[in-house]
Motif scaffolding. Sequence first.
Motif, mmCIF file in Angstrom:
data_model
loop_
_atom_site.group_PDB
_atom_site.id
_atom_site.type_symbol
_atom_site.label_atom_id
_atom_site.label_comp_id
_atom_site.label_asym_id
_atom_site.label_seq_id
_atom_site.Cartn_x
_atom_site.Cartn_y
_atom_site.Cartn_z
ATOM 1 N N ALA A 204 58.941 49.427 69.316
ATOM 2 C CA ALA A 204 58.113 48.178 69.535
ATOM 3 C C ALA A 204 58.916 46.976 70.108
ATOM 4 O O ALA A 204 60.147 47.121 69.985
ATOM 5 C CB ALA A 204 57.450 47.739 67.969
ATOM 6 N N CYS A 205 58.461 45.805 70.425
ATOM 7 C CA CYS A 205 59.263 44.865 70.626
ATOM 8 C C CYS A 205 58.425 43.478 70.572
ATOM 9 O O CYS A 205 57.160 43.564 70.595
ATOM 10 C CB CYS A 205 59.598 44.675 72.266
ATOM 11 N N GLY A 206 58.914 42.242 70.265
ATOM 12 C CA GLY A 206 58.148 41.079 70.233
ATOM 13 C C GLY A 206 57.402 41.102 68.855
ATOM 14 O O GLY A 206 57.844 41.560 67.926
ATOM 15 N N ILE A 207 56.304 40.311 69.027
ATOM 16 C CA ILE A 207 55.472 40.380 67.979
ATOM 17 C C ILE A 207 54.789 41.524 67.387
ATOM 18 O O ILE A 207 54.511 41.727 66.098
ATOM 19 C CB ILE A 207 54.078 39.402 68.038
ATOM 20 N N THR A 208 54.875 42.806 68.153
ATOM 21 C CA THR A 208 54.622 44.118 67.587
ATOM 22 C C THR A 208 55.425 44.705 66.554
ATOM 23 O O THR A 208 55.241 45.683 65.892
ATOM 24 C CB THR A 208 54.203 45.019 68.980
ATOM 25 N N VAL A 209 56.609 44.128 66.540
ATOM 26 C CA VAL A 209 57.425 44.755 65.650
ATOM 27 C C VAL A 209 57.112 45.047 64.213
ATOM 28 O O VAL A 209 57.134 45.981 63.495
ATOM 29 C CB VAL A 209 59.041 44.438 65.688
ATOM 30 N N ARG A 210 56.620 43.721 63.812
ATOM 31 C CA ARG A 210 56.085 43.583 62.325
ATOM 32 C C ARG A 210 55.034 44.329 62.175
ATOM 33 O O ARG A 210 54.865 45.003 61.271
ATOM 34 C CB ARG A 210 55.728 42.048 62.114
ATOM 35 N N MET A 211 54.022 44.428 63.332
ATOM 36 C CA MET A 211 52.874 45.306 63.204
ATOM 37 C C MET A 211 53.230 46.777 62.990
ATOM 38 O O MET A 211 52.628 47.526 62.256
ATOM 39 C CB MET A 211 52.069 45.368 64.495
ATOM 40 N N ALA A 212 54.466 47.196 63.734
ATOM 41 C CA ALA A 212 54.807 48.405 63.785
ATOM 42 C C ALA A 212 55.420 48.849 62.275
ATOM 43 O O ALA A 212 55.164 50.139 61.732
ATOM 44 C CB ALA A 212 55.978 48.662 64.605
ATOM 45 N N LEU A 213 55.893 47.962 61.728
ATOM 46 C CA LEU A 213 56.437 48.295 60.265
ATOM 47 C C LEU A 213 55.248 48.110 59.246
ATOM 48 O O LEU A 213 55.438 48.890 58.538
ATOM 49 C CB LEU A 213 57.362 46.979 59.740
ATOM 50 N N GLU A 214 54.153 47.437 59.356
ATOM 51 C CA GLU A 214 53.124 47.552 58.768
ATOM 52 C C GLU A 214 52.191 49.051 58.979
ATOM 53 O O GLU A 214 51.603 49.710 58.190
ATOM 54 C CB GLU A 214 51.972 46.557 59.024
ATOM 55 N N ALA A 215 52.250 49.410 60.169
ATOM 56 C CA ALA A 215 51.979 51.071 60.427
ATOM 57 C C ALA A 215 52.530 51.869 59.758
ATOM 58 O O ALA A 215 51.895 52.774 59.349
ATOM 59 C CB ALA A 215 51.875 51.253 62.114
ATOM 60 N N ALA A 216 54.012 51.615 59.784
ATOM 61 C CA ALA A 216 54.815 52.707 59.037
ATOM 62 C C ALA A 216 54.155 52.932 57.567
ATOM 63 O O ALA A 216 54.215 53.978 57.031
ATOM 64 C CB ALA A 216 56.275 52.440 59.150
ATOM 65 N N GLU A 217 53.876 51.565 56.958
ATOM 66 C CA GLU A 217 53.541 51.618 55.357
ATOM 67 C C GLU A 217 52.077 52.448 55.334
ATOM 68 O O GLU A 217 52.137 53.113 54.476
ATOM 69 C CB GLU A 217 53.336 50.090 55.354
ATOM 70 N N MET A 218 51.323 52.096 56.310
ATOM 71 C CA MET A 218 50.271 52.789 56.079
ATOM 72 C C MET A 218 50.362 54.324 56.505
ATOM 73 O O MET A 218 49.746 55.390 55.483
ATOM 74 C CB MET A 218 49.398 52.433 57.515
ATOM 75 N N LEU A 219 51.089 54.727 57.344
ATOM 76 C CA LEU A 219 51.511 56.145 57.638
ATOM 77 C C LEU A 219 52.143 56.815 56.062
ATOM 78 O O LEU A 219 52.125 58.007 55.828
ATOM 79 C CB LEU A 219 52.378 56.356 58.742
ATOM 80 N N GLN A 220 53.083 56.122 55.594
ATOM 81 C CA GLN A 220 53.629 56.648 54.346
ATOM 82 C C GLN A 220 52.771 56.888 53.306
ATOM 83 O O GLN A 220 52.887 57.867 52.382
ATOM 84 C CB GLN A 220 54.488 55.337 53.698
ATOM 85 N N GLU A 221 51.649 55.916 53.011
ATOM 86 C CA GLU A 221 50.607 56.277 52.297
ATOM 87 C C GLU A 221 49.866 57.750 52.553
ATOM 88 O O GLU A 221 49.402 58.289 51.503
ATOM 89 C CB GLU A 221 49.535 55.225 52.211
ATOM 90 N N ASP A 222 50.041 58.318 53.533
ATOM 91 C CA ASP A 222 49.466 59.507 53.970
ATOM 92 C C ASP A 222 50.532 60.488 54.022
ATOM 93 O O ASP A 222 50.314 61.709 54.517
ATOM 94 C CB ASP A 222 48.621 59.360 55.316
ATOM 95 N N GLY A 223 51.782 60.260 53.567
ATOM 96 C CA GLY A 223 52.784 60.983 53.436
ATOM 97 C C GLY A 223 53.813 61.387 54.691
ATOM 98 O O GLY A 223 54.289 62.409 54.828
ATOM 99 N N ILE A 224 53.361 60.586 55.790
ATOM 100 C CA ILE A 224 54.115 60.693 56.949
ATOM 101 C C ILE A 224 55.304 59.581 57.085
ATOM 102 O O ILE A 224 54.943 58.193 56.935
ATOM 103 C CB ILE A 224 52.769 60.217 58.228
ATOM 104 N N SER A 225 56.559 60.092 57.455
ATOM 105 C CA SER A 225 57.576 59.099 57.501
ATOM 106 C C SER A 225 57.713 58.694 59.014
ATOM 107 O O SER A 225 57.947 59.613 59.853
ATOM 108 C CB SER A 225 58.723 60.132 56.890
ATOM 109 N N CYS A 226 57.865 57.344 59.288
ATOM 110 C CA CYS A 226 57.627 56.914 60.473
ATOM 111 C C CYS A 226 58.839 56.087 60.630
ATOM 112 O O CYS A 226 59.147 55.141 59.854
ATOM 113 C CB CYS A 226 56.334 56.134 60.776
ATOM 114 N N ARG A 227 59.485 56.279 61.821
ATOM 115 C CA ARG A 227 60.603 55.560 62.192
ATOM 116 C C ARG A 227 60.278 54.482 63.083
ATOM 117 O O ARG A 227 59.261 54.420 64.160
ATOM 118 C CB ARG A 227 61.900 56.254 62.981
ATOM 119 N N VAL A 228 60.961 53.233 62.802
ATOM 120 C CA VAL A 228 60.393 51.855 63.575
ATOM 121 C C VAL A 228 61.530 51.446 64.365
ATOM 122 O O VAL A 228 62.690 51.105 63.775
ATOM 123 C CB VAL A 228 59.757 50.835 62.770
ATOM 124 N N LEU A 229 61.676 51.250 65.636
ATOM 125 C CA LEU A 229 62.801 50.780 66.295
ATOM 126 C C LEU A 229 62.340 49.474 67.164
ATOM 127 O O LEU A 229 61.101 49.433 67.575
ATOM 128 C CB LEU A 229 62.809 51.566 67.580
#
Length: 324
Positions: A204-229
Motif C-alpha cells: 500500500a501507499c498513502g492513505i491506503t496503508v492504514r486500510m491495509a492494516l485493518e484488512a490484515a486484522e480482518m484476515l487474521q480473524e479468519d486465520g490468514i497471516s497477512c504481511r503489509v508493506l
Amino acid sequence: MNDPIMTDMRSEYSKSLIQVGHENSNVVVLGADTTDSLKTSGFGKQFPDRFFNVGIAEANLVTMSAGLAVSGKVSFASTYAIFLPGRAVDQIRNNIAYPSPPGKKGLNVKLVTSHGGLSVGPDGGSHQQIEDIAIMRVIPNFRVFIPADTIAVSKLTNLMASEYGPFYMRMARSKTPLVHSESQEFKIGKGITVRDGSDCTIAACGITVRMALEAAEMLQEDGISCRVLDMFSIKPIDGEILEKAARETGCIVTTEEHNILGGMGSAVAESVSESYPVPIKRIGAQDMFGESARDAEIPLLLEKHGITSFNMAKQAKELRSKKI
C-alpha cells in the motif's frame, strides 16, 4: 485496531519546511496562490526573503524553481496535485529533470503537492488527481514519494532537503491516521514492513496503508497471516522487499488512491514479474475518473473504486487460491 490519532499532513509539511529553513539558508519555498491552503505561508512569515507566491501560474512556478536551483538554492515548490504535474509536465520534464549539472542528475527542486487522489472529494472529479504517479515515475531523474502519515511527511521533507536532485511528493487533503512511530527510518528506494505475515501480502501507499492494516486484522480473524508493506517510495521501488514478499507469501494485493494503470500497483507488478512472478491484484481507481463527494461521502467514493479494507481482505482471500 484502536481508534487512530488523526493528524494533518499540510501542517506537518509547514513545520518541516520551517525546520529545514533554519538549518539551511539556501532553502527557498514557492507557491502558486495556494500557499495558505498548503500552509507554506508559514515559511514566508519566518523567511520572507526566501518565499515566493507566483500566483495562478504553475508553469512559472516550476520554471522559477528551476532557476533558483541553478543559482544554488534548494527549491521547494508546492500547490495542489492536479496542477503539478497536471498543468506543467512540460516544464517539469524540460526545466527540472532534463538539465543536469556535471556529475548530477536533474536540478535540485522538490515538488510537493497536496489534495491528491480521490479523497479530495468535494473538489470533484476534475480535481481528483489519479494520474500523477504514472506521470512522474516515467520522467528520468525524478524520485517519487507517497507518504502514509505526518511522520512520513516530516522525515521525507528532511530527507529531500538533504539529498540533491528532483523529487515529487504527494500529500492527502484530509487528516490522516498515524501509522508509523517517530523512530521509523525512511530511506530512498526502501519500503517498510509495517506488519509481518506469511500467507499473503498487501502493498500500500498513502492513505491506503492504514486500510491495509485493518484488512490484515480482518484476515487474521479468519486465520490468514497477512504481511503489509508501506511502499512510500514509488520510484525507486524496493525490488528486494517485494521479491522477499513474493517468495515468502506467494501473492500480492496492491492498493492505492490512483489509477491502477501506471501507478504503484503497476510498479510493483513490473518489479515482481522480473524477480519472482506471483499472482497480483491491483486495487485503485479502475481507469475511470472520480466524482464529487462531500467530506462525509468520501468513504462511499473510495468504496465505489474498491478502495476499502473489506475489499482488500476479500481480494487477498481470492488471490490465495491462485498461488502457484
